[in-house]
Design a protein around this motif. Structure first.
Motif, short mmCIF file in Angstrom:
data_model
loop_
_atom_site.label_atom_id
_atom_site.label_comp_id
_atom_site.label_asym_id
_atom_site.label_seq_id
_atom_site.Cartn_x
_atom_site.Cartn_y
_atom_site.Cartn_z
N PRO A 51 0.68 -1.31 0.00
CA PRO A 51 0.15 0.16 -0.01
C PRO A 51 0.87 1.16 0.00
O PRO A 51 1.96 1.36 0.46
N SER A 52 0.18 2.33 -0.39
CA SER A 52 0.85 3.54 -0.54
C SER A 52 0.91 4.32 0.80
O SER A 52 0.46 3.77 1.92
N LYS A 53 1.86 5.24 1.16
CA LYS A 53 2.21 5.78 2.34
C LYS A 53 0.89 6.61 2.84
O LYS A 53 0.77 6.45 3.90
N VAL A 54 0.11 7.09 1.99
CA VAL A 54 -1.21 7.83 2.22
C VAL A 54 -1.89 6.67 2.70
O VAL A 54 -2.64 6.95 3.60
N THR A 55 -2.18 5.42 2.03
CA THR A 55 -2.93 4.24 2.62
C THR A 55 -2.76 4.00 3.92
O THR A 55 -3.60 3.84 4.92
N ILE A 56 -1.44 3.89 4.14
CA ILE A 56 -1.00 3.23 5.46
C ILE A 56 -1.20 4.16 6.57
O ILE A 56 -1.84 4.36 7.65
N TRP A 57 -1.00 5.65 6.33
CA TRP A 57 -1.40 7.00 7.21
C TRP A 57 -2.89 6.95 7.35
O TRP A 57 -3.14 7.05 8.50
N LYS A 58 -3.61 6.91 6.48
CA LYS A 58 -5.02 7.00 6.55
C LYS A 58 -5.41 5.91 7.50
O LYS A 58 -6.44 6.13 8.34
N ASN A 59 -5.19 4.59 7.34
CA ASN A 59 -5.51 3.54 8.04
C ASN A 59 -5.22 3.71 9.55
O ASN A 59 -5.83 3.43 10.61
N VAL A 60 -3.99 4.05 9.63
CA VAL A 60 -3.46 4.36 10.95
C VAL A 60 -4.07 5.45 11.80
O VAL A 60 -4.36 5.45 13.02
N SER A 61 -4.52 6.69 10.92
CA SER A 61 -4.94 7.80 11.77
C SER A 61 -6.39 7.45 11.93
O SER A 61 -6.99 7.92 13.21
N LYS A 62 -7.13 6.54 11.34
CA LYS A 62 -8.54 6.13 11.32
C LYS A 62 -8.47 5.35 12.89
O LYS A 62 -9.35 5.44 13.27
N TYR A 63 -7.41 4.59 12.64
CA TYR A 63 -7.48 3.52 14.04
C TYR A 63 -7.46 4.62 15.41
O TYR A 63 -7.97 4.35 16.38
N LYS A 64 -6.42 5.59 15.22
CA LYS A 64 -6.18 6.22 16.39
C LYS A 64 -7.28 7.17 16.58
O LYS A 64 -7.55 7.50 17.87
N THR A 65 -8.07 7.81 15.81
CA THR A 65 -9.42 8.52 16.01
C THR A 65 -10.54 7.72 16.47
O THR A 65 -11.25 8.30 17.10
N GLU A 66 -10.85 6.66 15.69
CA GLU A 66 -11.95 6.04 15.58
C GLU A 66 -12.10 4.93 16.45
O GLU A 66 -13.04 4.11 16.89
#
Length: 132
Positions: A38-53
């Motif tokens: 996965p791209s850097k953006v995909t990884i970052w979005k998944n991790v960010s979503k995990y941290k917020t949601e």
């Protein structure tokens, strides 16, 4: 394309362990060789979503689509009372201001009534019975 659940979990768990996007991409390529990392953006979005949601899974599943307004409890009750008063009420001309499809949907799905038309049959005679 959205990543499957197993792959999203893999990304989040490994990022939280090593805190490196590039290292997660390498681990992902080793674990899932048939798929591009996965791209850097995909990884970052998944991790960010995990941290917020608290999850990286799809939160909109089951909540998307048009809301049903005609099957509100008051409409179900109106159709139910009409059917109790007259079980032979035609769905097309129900007199309730409801469309045929709404009337049938409420009758079938909510009330578990199955509309049908009675067919008049002739009296069974001896000649109608199988001989044997």
């Amino acid at each position: 394309m959205q990543l499957p659940k197993e792959q999203r979990i893999f990304i989040v768990v490994n990022f939280l362990d090593c805190d490196s996007i590039q290292h997660v991409q390498e681990l992902f390529q080793e674990r899932f060789p048939e798929r591009n990392s996965p791209s850097k953006v995909t990884i970052w979005k998944n991790v960010s979503k995990y941290k917020t949601e608290g999850t990286s899974l799809n939160l909109n599943k089951g909540r998307s689509g048009r809301k049903s307004t005609e099957q509100a409890p008051e409409n179900v009750e109106i159709v139910h009372q009409a059917l109790l008063a007259n079980p032979d009420i035609p769905s097309r001309k129900n007199g309730l201001g409801k469309s045929k499809s709404t009337f049938n949907r409420i009758a079938k799905l909510e009330l578990k009534w199955y509309p049908y038309k009675m067919h008049v049959r002739h009296k069974q005679l001896d000649a109608d019975l199988p001989h044997g």
